[in-house]
Design an enzyme around this catalytic site. Structure first.
Site, PDB file in Angstrom:
ATOM      1  N   VAL A 109      26.184  69.494 -98.163  1.00 55.64           N
ATOM      2  CA  VAL A 109      26.849  70.247 -97.039  1.00 55.64           C
ATOM      3  C   VAL A 109      26.263  71.706 -97.227  1.00 55.64           C
ATOM      4  CG1 VAL A 109      28.929  71.586 -96.449  1.00 55.64           C
ATOM      5  CG2 VAL A 109      29.137  69.120 -96.825  1.00 55.64           C
ATOM      6  N   GLU A 110      25.920  72.148 -98.341  1.00 52.54           N
ATOM      7  CA  GLU A 110      25.197  73.359 -98.543  1.00 52.54           C
ATOM      8  C   GLU A 110      23.756  73.496 -98.150  1.00 52.54           C
ATOM      9  OE1 GLU A 110      26.553  76.148 -99.195  1.00 52.54           O
ATOM     10  OE2 GLU A 110      28.505  75.964-100.278  1.00 52.54           O
ATOM     11  N   SER A 111      22.981  72.424 -98.288  1.00 50.30           N
ATOM     12  CA  SER A 111      21.521  72.836 -98.254  1.00 50.30           C
ATOM     13  C   SER A 111      20.941  71.371 -97.860  1.00 50.30           C
ATOM     14  CB  SER A 111      20.996  72.981 -99.560  1.00 50.30           C
ATOM     15  OG  SER A 111      21.318  71.941-100.508  1.00 50.30           O
ATOM     16  N   TYR A 138      34.515  74.156 -93.843  1.00 52.68           N
ATOM     17  CA  TYR A 138      33.682  73.903 -95.087  1.00 52.68           C
ATOM     18  C   TYR A 138      34.720  73.175 -96.083  1.00 52.68           C
ATOM     19  CZ  TYR A 138      31.285  74.685 -99.528  1.00 52.68           C
ATOM     20  OH  TYR A 138      30.772  74.448-100.691  1.00 52.68           O
TER      21      TYR A 138
END
Length: 172
Positions: free
Chosen positions: A61-63, A147
């Site tokens: 999800v982040e990167s 998120y």
């Protein structure tokens, strides 16, 4: 308009990236394969008593597993840590996948121990612990709500699909 804090933070992140590229790896950038990153996630997750499936989802999800990623706010690397947070975790090379994973997992484990609730811990990871601590709830930020929902939805699905035995412990 332009937030000077974000410009300064992003500039710091870009500096770390350039320093890493030129002084650590040379001009040629060799990125790690996803399997090597996953193996390191599994190793470090055990150290901090976290489910590696949760960490894999956070990294995705982040990167999207891009160890050279920089967000518009200046968060860096696989686990998208802000420069000061990364340094607070005791590391100095945010684009080194090993250090980034170690710092990110350490930081998430601190949030889990602090809040004793995965919803709040993920909120703190995304929006900052001060905001979550003050509210004792998920902040009313669309990005943070999405998120948490995204990660927990994927994590619940992973637990059902893989019947994981070593789930995140909020008591450790």
């Amino acid at each position: 308009l332009i937030n000077p804090f974000n410009v300064r933070t992003r500039s710091t992140s870009v500096y770390y990236l350039l320093e890493f590229i030129f002084f650590e790896t040379g001009i040629t950038i060799t990125r790690k394969g996803k399997s090597e990153i996953i193996a390191h996630i599994e190793q470090v997750s055990k150290k901090y008593h976290l489910d590696p499936n949760l960490i894999k989802i956070v990294v995705d999800v982040e990167s999207k597993y891009n160890e050279l990623a920089i967000s518009r706010s200046g968060a860096m690397g696989l686990m998208q840590l802000m420069p000061l947070t990364f340094q607070d975790m005791g590391y100095d090379r945010p684009f080194d996948y090993r250090q980034n994973i170690e710092a990110g997992i350490k930081y998430l484990s601190i949030q889990i121990k602090s809040f004793k609730d995965l919803n709040l811990a993920l909120s703190a990871y995304n929006a900052g612990p001060g905001t979550v601590m003050a509210l004792q709830a998920i902040p009313d930020f669309p990005e943070t709500k999405n998120y948490v929902k995204n990660i927990l939805g994927r994590y619940d699905l992973a637990k059902k699909n893989y019947a994981t035995e070593d789930i995140v412990s909020l008591d450790d």
